[in-house]
Scaffold this active site. Structure first.
Site, mmCIF file in Angstrom:
data_model
loop_
_atom_site.group_PDB
_atom_site.id
_atom_site.type_symbol
_atom_site.label_atom_id
_atom_site.label_comp_id
_atom_site.label_asym_id
_atom_site.label_seq_id
_atom_site.Cartn_x
_atom_site.Cartn_y
_atom_site.Cartn_z
ATOM 1 C CG ASP A 1 -1.814 -1.290 1.138
ATOM 2 O OD1 ASP A 1 -2.534 -1.425 0.141
ATOM 3 O OD2 ASP A 1 -1.738 -2.110 2.046
ATOM 4 C CB THR A 2 3.769 2.224 -1.046
ATOM 5 O OG1 THR A 2 3.835 1.791 0.304
ATOM 6 C CG2 THR A 2 4.762 3.346 -1.257
ATOM 7 C CB VAL A 3 1.741 5.678 -5.078
ATOM 8 C CG1 VAL A 3 0.326 5.117 -5.080
ATOM 9 C CG2 VAL A 3 1.820 6.934 -4.234
#
Length: 555
Positions: free
Chosen positions: A362-364
């Site tokens: 859950d990261t960009v």
């Protein structure tokens, strides 16, 4: 840089340009970055615009309620500079307090005390001030994201999936779930959703800068919702938050120099792993990795064992360097040679108890190279999906749970302490020529503890001659979490005989298919393919097929 000799693992081709390229996990965010480049902004300006647009279009993974890091390549000086935009623990969040709450091992990621001060807002402002063109104001840079949030946008496939999985978490986290859900439900793929409260948060930051976020209405709302659930964050914790200018750390391998952000980030894992691989090669204990068949059993075994050693060191030594001294010698050749002694060529030998990583995607991560040749490698995260799930009234974003990455073991360098930054998973990367200092690649792979693993594998793919898209398409491996008891996740597409050979060496292999491939992270790569005689720069880029995004050139 051609991929004609490599298996075609996706329906994508690399993207080429002589001007500029933006690569990110959401196409609407890519367009936001391109709009800023067209308006005269540089790579840093565009990066902040992309970060904000991603908060709108993929809020499960990122946002102003989380943290950020960046590496910026200055084309004029041929230097790489860094910015640490991560937040610190509240002043009242002591180890004694955590223990009195009955936490075991870590602070639970849905607990309000897992909220560290969100560093992204200050990180965005400081990125523009330190590295930006000076031609655009923050109001112009945030305008695309504000427009998306106010007018609405159709939700993409991966984002819709992440949103739906977090429904129950968001509903349970705070009374303000309606600001990111509609009638208690996540938007479906293709459904248009508006986020007006988030637009107002961006307006406050654009109008008043850091004070618009860390003081006044927004700060008060953050403290109120955290306190209402037993948290100890105060207005003073927010008011006195600062970003930190940093100098990247690096190692040379295969004729290139890999730059990583220093601790409290985990980029050093990738550097240690590459250093150990180099020591194994130079001592003759293994063949040159690039001479072995790609993703063969021996090739993957070397990578796995080197990464395990890197994690073992990082999870013991990496902490907030402002609070705990991180040893200077972790990249020393003699030390790396000594660590390489634990390697066994024919079987899995590295202890997986200490340093075995956990996984989260859950990261960009996004990459930008502008017309002047500047580059920004930028990463932004709320850690777990929608972080804690807690939404402060009238803000439109979820608060991160980065404090759950502190250790509650008193002897750990990463032990919880007031005003301290935790061990951080999110890491941007950059590759330069070690002789000329010219930019070669601006890249990264997001995904919790997968990130240094992705950095190593994608870099090795590039060094084998793959173009950016092929380097991202190629199947990857991922060392499993502690509770997976040393499992190695192998992406579907790697030969079954390789899997059998790894198992025979003692590796506990699990093959991952479909949506389970999220464990392998999502990357973006922009490379400088050539510089012509007239100084025209030719760029080439790829975007990970495991995400919704794309790489797009500036017209």
């Amino acid at each position: 840089m051609t991929s004609s000799s490599w298996p075609f693992h996706s329906r994508r081709s690399s993207v080429w340009s002589t001007r500029a390229i933006v690569a990110a996990s959401q196409p609407l965010a890519v367009q936001a970055g391109l709009d800023i480049l067209r308006a005269g902004g540089n790579a840093a300006d565009a990066a902040v615009s992309v970060a904000a647009a991603l908060n709108v279009t993929e809020p499960a993974s990122t946002g102003i309620g989380g943290d950020c890091f960046c590496l910026f390549y200055d084309a004029k000086t041929k230097t790489v500079k860094g910015l640490n935009g991560s937040g610190r623990a509240p002043a009242a969040l002591t180890l004694d307090f955590a223990q009195s709450r009955g936490y075991e091992g870590i602070i639970p990621p849905t607990d309000s005390n897992s909220v560290t001060v969100p560093g992204a807002a200050a990180g965005w402002v400081d990125t523009v001030e330190l590295f930006g063109s000076g031609k655009l104001g923050l109001d112009e840079i945030l305008a695309p994201a504000i427009s998306l949030a106010e007018k609405g946008f159709p939700v993409s496939a991966v984002s819709a999936t992440l949103w739906e999985k977090a429904e129950a978490k968001i509903l349970a986290a705070s009374p303000n779930s309606g600001e990111i859900l509609r009638n208690g439900k996540a938007p479906k793929e293709g459904e248009i959703i508006k986020l007006p409260e988030l637009a107002e948060t961006f307006r406050a930051l654009a109008r008043d800068g850091k004070q618009g976020f860390y003081e006044g209405r927004i700060a008060q709302a953050l403290v109120e919702v955290i306190e209402s659930q037993g948290g100890v964050m105060t207005l003073e914790d927010l008011k006195y938050h600062t970003s930190t200018r940093t100098d990247p750390i690096s190692i040379d391998y295969g004729g290139v120099r890999l730059h990583e952000h220093p601790p409290n980030g985990q980029g050093i894992v990738a550097l240690i792993a590459l250093g150990i691989i180099h020591e194994l090669e130079s001592s003759g204990r293994t063949p040159r990795l690039l001479d072995l068949p790609h993703n063969s059993a021996e090739y993957l075994h070397i990578i796995i064992e080197a990464l395990r050693l890197g994690f073992a060191d990082a999870q013991w030594f990496v902490s907030d360097p402002e609070k705990v001294a991180v040893p200077n010698g972790l990249l020393d050749k003699k030390y790396l040679a000594s660590r390489a002694q634990g390697f066994q060529r024919d079987h899995a030998a590295v202890d997986v108890v200490r340093g075995s990583p956990a996984n989260s995607c859950d990261t960009v991560y996004f990459s930008i190279v502008d017309e002047e040749g500047n580059a920004c490698s930028f990463i932004n995260s709320v850690y777990h999906s929608f972080g804690t799930g807690i939404v402060a009234k009238g803000t439109g974003f979820a608060l991160q749970c980065r404090g759950s990455n502190f250790s509650l073991e008193p002897e750990s360098p990463n032990v919880l302490a007031p005003g301290k930054r935790p061990y951080h998973t999110i890491i941007p990367a950059m590759i330069t020529d070690p002789v000329t200092d010219d930019l070669r690649y601006c890249y990264g792979v997001m995904g919790g503890f997968m990130q240094p693993q992705g950095h190593v594998q994608v870099l090795l793919n590039i060094l084998r001659g793959m173009d950016p898209q092929a380097a991202l398409d190629a199947p990857r491996i991922c060392i499993g979490a502690d509770d997976d008891k040393g499992k190695i996740f192998i992406e579907h597409g790697i030969d079954e005989q390789v899997v059998d050979s790894l198992r025979a060496m003692g590796h506990r292999v699990v093959i991952s298919y479909g949506h389970d491939r999220a464990v392998f992270g999502r990357g973006q790569v922009i490379g400088v393919a050539s510089v012509e005689k007239d100084r025209t720069r030719v760029l080439v880029a790829g975007s990970d097929p495991r995400a919704d995004g794309c790489a797009a050139p500036l017209l």
